[in-house]
Design a protein around this motif. Structure first.
Motif, PDB file in Angstrom:
ATOM      1  N   VAL A 134       0.831  -1.205   0.000  1.00  7.59           N
ATOM      2  CA  VAL A 134       0.000   0.000   0.000  1.00  7.59           C
ATOM      3  C   VAL A 134       0.869   1.260   0.000  1.00  7.59           C
ATOM      4  O   VAL A 134       0.640   2.186  -0.788  1.00  7.59           O
ATOM      5  N   VAL A 135       1.858   1.289   0.859  1.00  7.56           N
ATOM      6  CA  VAL A 135       2.728   2.473   0.951  1.00  7.56           C
ATOM      7  C   VAL A 135       3.395   2.750  -0.397  1.00  7.56           C
ATOM      8  O   VAL A 135       3.496   3.903  -0.831  1.00  7.56           O
ATOM      9  N   ASN A 136       3.812   1.683  -1.102  1.00  8.94           N
ATOM     10  CA  ASN A 136       4.512   1.879  -2.372  1.00  8.94           C
ATOM     11  C   ASN A 136       3.603   2.425  -3.466  1.00  8.94           C
ATOM     12  O   ASN A 136       4.072   3.158  -4.347  1.00  8.94           O
ATOM     13  N   VAL A 137       2.310   2.086  -3.428  1.00  6.48           N
ATOM     14  CA  VAL A 137       1.386   2.680  -4.393  1.00  6.48           C
ATOM     15  C   VAL A 137       1.368   4.196  -4.202  1.00  6.48           C
ATOM     16  O   VAL A 137       1.428   4.969  -5.170  1.00  6.48           O
ATOM     17  N   PHE A 138       1.299   4.648  -2.966  1.00  2.00           N
ATOM     18  CA  PHE A 138       1.309   6.089  -2.682  1.00  2.00           C
ATOM     19  C   PHE A 138       2.606   6.732  -3.171  1.00  2.00           C
ATOM     20  O   PHE A 138       2.586   7.805  -3.775  1.00  2.00           O
ATOM     21  N   LYS A 139       3.724   6.047  -2.919  1.00  2.00           N
ATOM     22  CA  LYS A 139       5.023   6.634  -3.289  1.00  2.00           C
ATOM     23  C   LYS A 139       5.185   6.708  -4.806  1.00  2.00           C
ATOM     24  O   LYS A 139       5.538   7.759  -5.351  1.00  2.00           O
ATOM     25  N   TRP A 140       4.950   5.610  -5.500  1.00  2.00           N
ATOM     26  CA  TRP A 140       5.224   5.566  -6.932  1.00  2.00           C
ATOM     27  C   TRP A 140       4.186   6.329  -7.752  1.00  2.00           C
ATOM     28  O   TRP A 140       4.488   6.824  -8.826  1.00  2.00           O
ATOM     29  N   GLU A 141       2.967   6.424  -7.242  1.00  2.00           N
ATOM     30  CA  GLU A 141       1.925   7.173  -7.956  1.00  2.00           C
ATOM     31  C   GLU A 141       1.818   8.626  -7.479  1.00  2.00           C
ATOM     32  O   GLU A 141       0.934   9.357  -7.911  1.00  2.00           O
ATOM     33  N   ASP A 142       2.724   9.006  -6.564  1.00  2.00           N
ATOM     34  CA  ASP A 142       2.719  10.381  -6.036  1.00  2.00           C
ATOM     35  C   ASP A 142       1.343  10.778  -5.505  1.00  2.00           C
ATOM     36  O   ASP A 142       0.820  11.849  -5.821  1.00  2.00           O
ATOM     37  N   ILE A 143       0.768   9.892  -4.702  1.00  2.00           N
ATOM     38  CA  ILE A 143      -0.582  10.128  -4.174  1.00  2.00           C
ATOM     39  C   ILE A 143      -0.504  10.986  -2.916  1.00  2.00           C
ATOM     40  O   ILE A 143       0.260  10.695  -1.996  1.00  2.00           O
ATOM     41  N   LYS A 144      -1.329  12.049  -2.912  1.00  2.00           N
ATOM     42  CA  LYS A 144      -1.456  12.904  -1.730  1.00  2.00           C
ATOM     43  C   LYS A 144      -2.927  13.228  -1.532  1.00  2.00           C
ATOM     44  O   LYS A 144      -3.725  13.102  -2.460  1.00  2.00           O
ATOM     45  N   ASP A 145      -3.294  13.632  -0.322  1.00  2.00           N
ATOM     46  CA  ASP A 145      -4.655  14.075  -0.030  1.00  2.00           C
ATOM     47  C   ASP A 145      -5.682  13.015  -0.438  1.00  2.00           C
ATOM     48  O   ASP A 145      -6.711  13.311  -1.042  1.00  2.00           O
ATOM     49  N   ALA A 146      -5.404  11.765  -0.098  1.00  2.00           N
ATOM     50  CA  ALA A 146      -6.236  10.650  -0.551  1.00  2.00           C
ATOM     51  C   ALA A 146      -7.233  10.205   0.506  1.00  2.00           C
ATOM     52  O   ALA A 146      -7.043  10.416   1.712  1.00  2.00           O
ATOM     53  N   VAL A 147      -8.293   9.561   0.022  1.00  2.00           N
ATOM     54  CA  VAL A 147      -9.208   8.809   0.881  1.00  2.00           C
ATOM     55  C   VAL A 147      -8.736   7.353   0.835  1.00  2.00           C
ATOM     56  O   VAL A 147      -8.743   6.731  -0.228  1.00  2.00           O
ATOM     57  N   LEU A 148      -8.292   6.830   1.976  1.00  2.00           N
ATOM     58  CA  LEU A 148      -7.794   5.454   2.062  1.00  2.00           C
ATOM     59  C   LEU A 148      -8.871   4.585   2.699  1.00  2.00           C
ATOM     60  O   LEU A 148      -9.348   4.877   3.793  1.00  2.00           O
ATOM     61  N   VAL A 149      -9.261   3.526   1.981  1.00  2.00           N
ATOM     62  CA  VAL A 149     -10.338   2.639   2.434  1.00  2.00           C
ATOM     63  C   VAL A 149      -9.776   1.239   2.667  1.00  2.00           C
ATOM     64  O   VAL A 149      -9.136   0.662   1.781  1.00  2.00           O
ATOM     65  N   GLY A 150     -10.023   0.688   3.857  1.00  2.00           N
ATOM     66  CA  GLY A 150      -9.626  -0.683   4.162  1.00  2.00           C
ATOM     67  C   GLY A 150     -10.851  -1.537   4.419  1.00  2.00           C
ATOM     68  O   GLY A 150     -11.670  -1.213   5.278  1.00  2.00           O
ATOM     69  N   HIS A 151     -10.991  -2.632   3.676  1.00  2.00           N
ATOM     70  CA  HIS A 151     -12.128  -3.540   3.831  1.00  2.00           C
ATOM     71  C   HIS A 151     -11.702  -4.775   4.619  1.00  2.00           C
ATOM     72  O   HIS A 151     -10.696  -5.409   4.287  1.00  2.00           O
ATOM     73  N   SER A 152     -12.440  -5.098   5.675  1.00  2.00           N
ATOM     74  CA  SER A 152     -12.279  -6.351   6.408  1.00  2.00           C
ATOM     75  C   SER A 152     -10.848  -6.514   6.932  1.00  2.00           C
ATOM     76  O   SER A 152     -10.384  -5.689   7.723  1.00  2.00           O
ATOM     77  N   TYR A 153     -10.134  -7.565   6.482  1.00  2.00           N
ATOM     78  CA  TYR A 153      -8.748  -7.773   6.922  1.00  2.00           C
ATOM     79  C   TYR A 153      -7.888  -6.533   6.713  1.00  2.00           C
ATOM     80  O   TYR A 153      -6.967  -6.253   7.496  1.00  2.00           O
ATOM     81  N   ALA A 154      -8.177  -5.754   5.666  1.00  2.00           N
ATOM     82  CA  ALA A 154      -7.334  -4.596   5.352  1.00  2.00           C
ATOM     83  C   ALA A 154      -7.371  -3.528   6.440  1.00  2.00           C
ATOM     84  O   ALA A 154      -6.572  -2.590   6.406  1.00  2.00           O
ATOM     85  N   GLY A 155      -8.269  -3.660   7.418  1.00  2.00           N
ATOM     86  CA  GLY A 155      -8.192  -2.785   8.581  1.00  2.00           C
ATOM     87  C   GLY A 155      -6.824  -2.870   9.252  1.00  2.00           C
ATOM     88  O   GLY A 155      -6.289  -1.863   9.735  1.00  2.00           O
ATOM     89  N   TRP A 156      -6.242  -4.082   9.259  1.00  2.00           N
ATOM     90  CA  TRP A 156      -4.884  -4.261   9.796  1.00  2.00           C
ATOM     91  C   TRP A 156      -3.877  -3.517   8.924  1.00  2.00           C
ATOM     92  O   TRP A 156      -2.981  -2.838   9.424  1.00  2.00           O
ATOM     93  N   VAL A 157      -4.038  -3.668   7.618  1.00  2.00           N
ATOM     94  CA  VAL A 157      -3.078  -3.118   6.661  1.00  2.00           C
ATOM     95  C   VAL A 157      -3.073  -1.588   6.702  1.00  2.00           C
ATOM     96  O   VAL A 157      -2.008  -0.959   6.817  1.00  2.00           O
ATOM     97  N   VAL A 158      -4.261  -0.988   6.618  1.00  2.00           N
ATOM     98  CA  VAL A 158      -4.301   0.480   6.586  1.00  2.00           C
ATOM     99  C   VAL A 158      -3.896   1.066   7.935  1.00  2.00           C
ATOM    100  O   VAL A 158      -3.295   2.153   7.990  1.00  2.00           O
ATOM    101  N   SER A 159      -4.199   0.362   9.029  1.00  2.00           N
ATOM    102  CA  SER A 159      -3.786   0.855  10.356  1.00  2.00           C
ATOM    103  C   SER A 159      -2.270   0.961  10.443  1.00  2.00           C
ATOM    104  O   SER A 159      -1.724   1.952  10.931  1.00  2.00           O
ATOM    105  N   GLY A 160      -1.580  -0.076   9.945  1.00  2.00           N
ATOM    106  CA  GLY A 160      -0.123  -0.050   9.952  1.00  2.00           C
ATOM    107  C   GLY A 160       0.441   0.913   8.929  1.00  2.00           C
ATOM    108  O   GLY A 160       1.427   1.620   9.195  1.00  2.00           O
TER     109      GLY A 160
END
Length: 239
Positions: free
Chosen positions: A64-90
């Protein structure tokens, strides 16, 4: 829509799913002029050929972090579904300056040091332990029945796409040092047709915290982006 009205959404799927599960929602958001990213985590979906015993929670956080870095993502809405609650929290520990809104979509809301294996239900725990005893690196993903998929037309599609979930992701304690709490806009969404006491508890916890918004999608199973993509779209655009 003017360029200044366009928003960026990064949608992270749950266990055994892949970026494919967001297609209906992503198409709707893209048609309105928004940027949408639906990365598939290592070892599942179209990246299931990368399944191995070395896939950990940190692997998925880095995905997830690398998508933000390589796509130059800023000011985003980040959505985590189900298990991804762990992923987005970290991931928030590395993305605090790039995320303006955080959404937990019928998702786990872990605290620092907790592990996914300790949150599995009885059936999942049995599958997890059986896999470990056999030296396997994954456990079966959920099926449409368990997910409470609402439309009969979607049952075969969902079941044809679900892949096993790497068990290594559930063994690492998540590291949460406060970045999640500092996000200005936070939303917890619950789909009560899917029985999960931990999600019920997360909803109540967020209801009691004035820094969180909450929403309930009464007519959706655990994959609301499949059952009612318009309702999910409207929630995201309301943030």
């Amino acid at each position: 829509m003017s360029h200044s009205d366009s928003r960026t959404f990064v949608l992270i799927h749950g266990a055994g799913h892949g970026g494919w599960v967001w297609r209906r929602l992503a198409d709707r958001l893209t048609a309105l002029g928004h940027r949408v990213f639906t990365p598939t985590l290592t070892g599942v979906g179209e990246r299931s050929h990368l399944l191995s015993g070395s896939v950990t929670l940190q692997t998925h956080i880095t995905d997830v972090v690398n998508v933000f870095k390589w796509e130059d993502i800023k000011d985003a809405v980040l959505v985590g579904h189900s298990y991804a609650g762990w992923v987005v929290s970290g991931a928030m520990e590395e993305l605090e300056d790039r995320v303006s809104a955080l959404v937990y979509l019928d998702a786990f809301l872990p605290d620092d040091g907790q592990r996914g294996v300790d949150f599995l239900n009885e059936q999942q725990t049995e599958a997890f332990n059986a896999a470990r005893e056999k030296g396997e690196v994954s456990r079966p993903g959920p099926n449409s029945k368990a997910l409470r998929v609402q439309s009969p037309e979607d049952v075969a599609w969902i079941d044809s796409k679900i892949t096993p979930q790497p068990i290594g992701v559930s063994l690492d304690p998540v590291q949460i040092k406060g970045a999640r709490d500092r996000v200005a806009t936070k939303l917890y969404v619950r789909t009560p047709l899917f029985p999960q006491p931990r999600f019920d508890a997360a909803l109540e916890r967020c209801k009691a915290d004035p820094t969180w918004k909450t929403a309930i999608l009464e007519n959706c199973g655990h994959d609301p982006m499949v059952d009612d993509p318009d309702a999910v779209k409207d929630l995201l655009l309301s943030l």
